[in-house]
Motif scaffolding. Sequence first.
Motif, PDB file in Angstrom:
ATOM      1  N   ALA C  24      -0.705 -69.548 -62.304  1.00 16.17           N
ATOM      2  CA  ALA C  24      -0.262 -68.414 -61.476  1.00 16.17           C
ATOM      3  C   ALA C  24       0.439 -68.892 -60.214  1.00 16.17           C
ATOM      4  CB  ALA C  24      -1.464 -67.552 -61.103  1.00 16.17           C
ATOM      5  N   VAL C  25      -0.060 -69.972 -59.631  1.00 12.43           N
ATOM      6  CA  VAL C  25       0.526 -70.438 -58.365  1.00 12.43           C
ATOM      7  C   VAL C  25       1.880 -71.112 -58.586  1.00 12.43           C
ATOM      8  CG1 VAL C  25       0.238 -72.199 -56.603  1.00 12.43           C
ATOM      9  CG2 VAL C  25      -1.618 -70.618 -57.093  1.00 12.43           C
ATOM     10  N   PHE C  26       1.961 -71.928 -59.647  1.00  6.36           N
ATOM     11  CA  PHE C  26       3.170 -72.736 -59.800  1.00  6.36           C
ATOM     12  C   PHE C  26       4.299 -72.087 -60.569  1.00  6.36           C
ATOM     13  CE2 PHE C  26       2.095 -76.402 -57.576  1.00  6.36           C
ATOM     14  CZ  PHE C  26       0.747 -76.669 -57.755  1.00  6.36           C
ATOM     15  N   ILE C  27       3.960 -71.119 -61.414  1.00  8.16           N
ATOM     16  CA  ILE C  27       5.030 -70.548 -62.231  1.00  8.16           C
ATOM     17  C   ILE C  27       5.426 -69.181 -61.692  1.00  8.16           C
ATOM     18  CG2 ILE C  27       5.628 -69.718 -64.528  1.00  8.16           C
ATOM     19  CD1 ILE C  27       4.216 -72.023 -65.672  1.00  8.16           C
ATOM     20  N   TYR C  31       6.868 -62.420 -66.447  1.00  6.81           N
ATOM     21  CA  TYR C  31       6.253 -62.247 -67.769  1.00  6.81           C
ATOM     22  C   TYR C  31       5.044 -63.164 -67.912  1.00  6.81           C
ATOM     23  CZ  TYR C  31      10.472 -59.791 -69.322  1.00  6.81           C
ATOM     24  OH  TYR C  31      11.507 -58.912 -69.454  1.00  6.81           O
ATOM     25  N   VAL C  32       5.233 -64.417 -67.436  1.00  4.49           N
ATOM     26  CA  VAL C  32       4.137 -65.388 -67.522  1.00  4.49           C
ATOM     27  C   VAL C  32       2.948 -64.904 -66.702  1.00  4.49           C
ATOM     28  CG1 VAL C  32       3.432 -67.733 -66.955  1.00  4.49           C
ATOM     29  CG2 VAL C  32       5.701 -67.321 -67.886  1.00  4.49           C
ATOM     30  N   LEU C  33       3.254 -64.441 -65.488  1.00  4.75           N
ATOM     31  CA  LEU C  33       2.170 -63.951 -64.629  1.00  4.75           C
ATOM     32  C   LEU C  33       1.449 -62.778 -65.274  1.00  4.75           C
ATOM     33  CD1 LEU C  33       3.802 -64.133 -61.101  1.00  4.75           C
ATOM     34  CD2 LEU C  33       1.987 -65.558 -61.997  1.00  4.75           C
ATOM     35  N   GLY C  34       2.209 -61.910 -65.881  1.00  2.00           N
ATOM     36  CA  GLY C  34       1.604 -60.754 -66.529  1.00  2.00           C
ATOM     37  C   GLY C  34       0.677 -61.186 -67.651  1.00  2.00           C
TER      38      GLY C  34
END
Lengths: 238, 221, 259
Positions: C24-27, C31-34
């Motif tokens: 969560a912090v690095f990307i 969509y990835v966070l979701g």
Amino acid sequence: MNPVEIKNLYFKYEDGENNILNGVNLNLGRSEIISVTGLSGCGKTTLCYCICGIIPHIYRGLIKGTVNIFGKPVKEMSFGLVSTRVGVVFQDYDMQLFSPTVEDEIAFGPENLCLGHDEIKRRVDTSLGLVNMEKYRFEHPENLSGGEKQLVAIASILSMEPDVLIFDESLSRLDEESRDRIKKTILLLKKSGKSIMLVDHGVENFGISDRIFFLEKGKLTEIDKQEKLEGLIELYKI
Amino acid sequence: MSFIKFDNVSFSYRDCKPVIKKAKFDICRGDFVALVGPNGSGKTTLGKLVMGILKADRGKIYIDGSDVKNMSLGQVGKKIGYLFQNPEVQIFALTVEEELSFAMRIKNIPDDTINDRVKKVLEYLGLSHQLHSPTYNLSYGEKQRLAIAGILVNEPDFIILDEPTTGLDVIRENMLIKILKSFLTRGIGLMVISHDIFFIKKFTGRILKIYGGEIFEQVSG
Amino acid sequence: MNRFLAKTDVRTKLAVVICLSGIAVFIQHIYVLGAILIITILCAVLSGVSLLKSIRSTKRLWYLFFAIVVIQSMFLRRGEAILSVRNFTILTSGGILMGMEFLLRVSIVLFSATIIVTSNYREIIQGLIQLKIPYDIAFMVSVAIRFLPLLHDEIKDALTAIQLRGIEINKIPFKKRLRVYSYIFMPVLSGAIRKAQTLSMAMETRAFRAYPVRTSYLVLKFSAKDYIIIVLSFIFTAAVFVSYYVFNFPGRVLCDYFQ
């Protein structure tokens, strides 16, 4: 050699104006229960602190005289060592218990003493048995009643295997039923050889005490148990 | 005409078994009621229900005719004072004088009235000499009297005291008994929550016993 | 299946949480966070967390986060203008996107925390100690865990007590309300200090810190399930990073499209 010998104890807190204790003399023997009573602010708790090492290790002040535990002066013993000889149960059971289960709470003391796993287990089992709380071993102390919490507090001190136990107004918050239960436990502890000091500002503990003392103006006076009630009422009228 | 009325009140803390079951009783103005029961039986809970600190799951509670559910804590506080078991929780100011006057100042009561009430209350509770003292220097008994003074200055009709004898020695307890009896003489009703039967027996009034979540009545002499 | 994660070693939970939070912090891809948020919520449910309860108890925090999102959206201007007054752009699509990413990130961290808290604090401390974190630090964490709810209760009690002085807090002007709040400092502070003193005395009379080290009755042991979960978590995390940075999947940050 008595477990507790106090000779000519004077004490004044660091920021205090007057002596709280003015020449206290007290001997506490094995298998004995004594009661120390007096009005609020008379110095009962200060006396407890002097015996269990809180004075001088946590609170400082001017001390004169001696407090010996099995012949050794408290101020020459490390706090850790004193805690294995003298245990204190305080009035506020909520703040004495801070672990998530009863078992963890009782194991806390022995863990601090760097004891091995088997020894800790033995002490936890013995202490739980002494206070009759085995079925609450995995309970969260918050879910227990006041009396049960106080019993857990007692057990957590017992696992340090002290020879002397001090109860600093430990029963005042409890209802009659819980108080009776704790008094029974205290009598059992006396039978097993412990020296016990009950500190309170009332007369409820007199029934189980062998000797009764009144602390006033920093001095300890023994009250004759026969005339205990009348004597005390007179004293309170002062 | 009841001052405090409990009508089939039930309450339980979240996820736990019921603490109060269908409590039903009336307390009139000027009454003395003792609420007794073992630790953990729900005495403090009942006191908090009366004050509206906790809200009942079922049933209704009326204070002087109004439903507590519709009253804010401030409104309840004007009618009923509450003495917490630990008086330090309700001491807010650094000096005794400020402690008793700040609430009135916030409510825009004129200074003369404030000074007058403060003086009267302090005299009544034997704390006149402490008017300018810092609150943290007071003894435990004095702090309790200060907390009572803070309640009294609001001129409530009723006061609830939660385990008031904890931490009091015989002399302070006798002082408290005198003060409370004088309240009753002035027509201020009292509810004393306590497990100390000896203390309760010094008063004449009703005894409500709470056991297993239910309330039983017993009259004392 | 339910509460599958509940009884795992606290260190396993810590590994899972670090992996998820790390992603969560690095990307910075929405969509990835979701997807990570969904996985985190799933893990929380498997650990026995009651979602409704957690959301309800952190209600105030959510209002704060939402406010931050809105403010952040207004200050970050990228992409197309979505809302403008006269010639002044207030909200942009890029700004809203960044705000959403912030919200997702913060939700992931919050729900991760709920996973850790499903272990009792004795286990948390022991987990930290067995991970070679010094006892002093681990202990400070446990004291904080123990004290925070107490502090919360003290504040609630003080607020109740002050209102019971007849002060109707919702009816007085804002400035006076602040004064009322300032008055609760005294009982809360003195209460906290008193509790801290009592607690520390209770601990020291049981030989706390009497010696430089201490033993532990509770010993955490990994089971096969723990090892498997940890390894899978690390593999998953590595896969996500590799796919994002090396293979550029699921695609560059959407914001770039708005440049």
